[in-house]
Design a protein around this motif. Structure first.
Motif, PDB file in Angstrom:
ATOM      1  N   GLY A  10      63.596  27.589  71.029  1.00 28.40           N
ATOM      2  CA  GLY A  10      63.193  28.782  71.769  1.00 28.40           C
ATOM      3  C   GLY A  10      61.707  29.038  71.757  1.00 28.40           C
ATOM      4  N   ASN A  14      58.092  30.682  64.642  1.00 25.85           N
ATOM      5  CA  ASN A  14      58.072  30.209  63.247  1.00 25.85           C
ATOM      6  C   ASN A  14      57.344  28.876  63.127  1.00 25.85           C
ATOM      7  N   MET A  90      68.924  26.157  67.661  1.00 25.25           N
ATOM      8  CA  MET A  90      70.206  26.833  67.846  1.00 25.25           C
ATOM      9  C   MET A  90      71.324  25.838  68.151  1.00 25.25           C
ATOM     10  N   GLU A 174      59.622  36.839  58.795  1.00 17.79           N
ATOM     11  CA  GLU A 174      59.915  35.405  58.951  1.00 17.79           C
ATOM     12  C   GLU A 174      58.638  34.601  58.867  1.00 17.79           C
TER      13      GLU A 174
HETATM   14  C1  GAR Z   1      64.200  33.357  64.545  1.00 12.52           C
HETATM   15  O1  GAR Z   1      64.259  34.753  64.524  1.00 12.52           O
HETATM   16  C2  GAR Z   1      65.186  32.769  63.572  1.00 12.52           C
HETATM   17  O2  GAR Z   1      65.404  33.592  62.475  1.00 12.52           O
HETATM   18  C3  GAR Z   1      66.404  32.650  64.429  1.00 12.52           C
HETATM   19  O3  GAR Z   1      65.934  32.272  65.689  1.00 12.52           O
HETATM   20  C4  GAR Z   1      64.657  32.835  65.892  1.00 12.52           C
HETATM   21  C5  GAR Z   1      63.723  31.775  66.428  1.00 12.52           C
HETATM   22  O4  GAR Z   1      62.484  32.332  66.760  1.00 12.52           O
HETATM   23  N1  GAR Z   1      67.308  31.661  63.904  1.00 12.52           N
HETATM   24  C6  GAR Z   1      68.629  31.735  64.028  1.00 12.52           C
HETATM   25  O5  GAR Z   1      69.194  32.618  64.605  1.00 12.52           O
HETATM   26  C7  GAR Z   1      69.378  30.581  63.379  1.00 12.52           C
HETATM   27  N2  GAR Z   1      70.796  30.769  63.499  1.00 12.52           N
HETATM   28  P1  GAR Z   1      61.244  31.374  67.011  1.00 12.52           P
HETATM   29  O6  GAR Z   1      61.698  30.314  67.992  1.00 12.52           O
HETATM   30  O7  GAR Z   1      60.212  32.298  67.641  1.00 12.52           O
HETATM   31  O8  GAR Z   1      60.803  30.818  65.689  1.00 12.52           O
END
Ligand code: GAR
Length: 210
Positions: A10, A14, A90, A174
Motif C-alpha cells: 500500500g 513504514n 496484505m 508505527e
Molecule cells: C500499517 O498501518 C500496518 O500496521 C498495517 O498496514 C498499514 C500499512 O501502512 N498492517 C496490517 O494491517 C497487517 N495485517 P503503510 O503501507 O503506510 O506502511
C-alpha cells in the motif's frame, strides 16, 4: 552491512520510516529490495523517490497462493536478505514461505496483539469500547498475526474517535517502533528461539516491550 528486503502492498509509510532511519545513520543496514504485490500501490513511487530498488510481483498473475509465494521467495532470495520486513504487506503467507524465513521475518500489525488479529482492527477496538489501542511488531510464524511480540506502542482512544483518527494516532507510533525493532535485529540483538523473542538474550514478554 545487513541486508533487508521490505514487502509492501500500500502506501509504504513504514518502509519510508525504516529507510529514513537508515539514511539518518541511526542504524547500519541496506535496503536491498522493496517488493510490492500491487502495481498501483503508492509506496512504489515513494521507494523510487528514495532510490530504493523497487519491483512489482503481482499476485493476480499467479493461479495459486503457492505459486505466488514460490515466485516471491525466489525473488527475495536473489537479494540474500538477513531480514525480511513485512510493512503493510496484505497477503496471507503459505506455511512453506513462513518456514523459509523462520526467525528472520518481522511484521507490523495495527493492534495490541494478541487482541484484534486480522483486519479492521481500529473499528473493532472502537466497537468494543476499548480505551487503549496500539500497534505490535512481531516475528512471523505460521499462526496468522500470532508470532512472538517484540515491541508494542499503546495509544489512548478518545471520545469522538473514528477508525481514521485512531489509525492516524497509531501510525505515528508505527513509524517509531518499526525502525527500533529493525535496528535491534540488524545489530544482532533481537533473535527468536522457539516461540520466544529475545533482546540481548533476555526473554521479551508476551506483551512485547512497551
Ligand atoms: C500499517 O498501518 C500496518 O500496521 C498495517 O498496514 C498499514 C500499512 O501502512 N498492517 C496490517 O494491517 C497487517 N495485517 P503503510 O503501507 O503506510 O506502511
Amino acid at each position: 552491512v545487513p541486508r533487508i528486503v521490505i514487502l509492501i502492498s500500500g502506501s509504504g509509510s513504514n518502509m519510508v520510516a525504516i529507510a529514513d532511519a537508515i539514511k539518518s545513520g541511526s542504524m547500519e543496514a541496506e535496503i536491498a529490495a522493496v517488493i510490492c504485490n500491487r502495481p498501483e500501490a503508492a509506496g512504489l513511487q515513494k521507494a523510487r523517490d528514495r532510490d530504493l530498488p523497487a519491483s512489482v510481483l503481482d499476485h493476480k498473475e499467479f493461479s495459486s497462493r503457492e505459486d505466488f509465494d514460490r515466485a516471491l521467495m525466489a525473488e527475495i532470495d536473489e537479494h540474500a536478505p538477513d531480514l525480511v520486513v513485512l510493512a503493510g504487506f496484505m497477503r496471507i503467507l503459505t506455511p512453506d514461505f513462513v518456514a523459509h524465513y523462520h526467525g528472520r521475518m518481522l511484521n507490523i500489525h495495527p493492534s495490541l496483539l494478541p487482541k484484534y488479529q486480522g483486519l479492521h482492527t481500529h473499528q473493532r477496538a472502537l466497537d468494543d469500547g476499548e480505551n487503549e489501542h496500539g500497534v505490535t511488531v512481531h516475528f512471523v510464524t505460521e499462526e496468522l498475526d500470532g508470532g512472538p511480540n517484540v515491541i508494542q506502542a499503546v495509544v489512548p482512544v478518545y471520545d469522538g474517535d473514528d477508525a481514521a483518527s485512531l489509525q492516524a494516532r497509531v501510525q505515528i507510533q508505527e513509524h517509531i517502533i518499526y525502525p527500533i525493532a529493525v535496528k535491534w535485529f540488524v545489530e544482532g540483538r533481537l533473535t527468536m528461539a522457539g516461540n520466544t523473542a529475545r533482546l540481548d538474550g533476555n526473554v521479551i514478554p508476551a506483551t512485547g516491550l512497551q
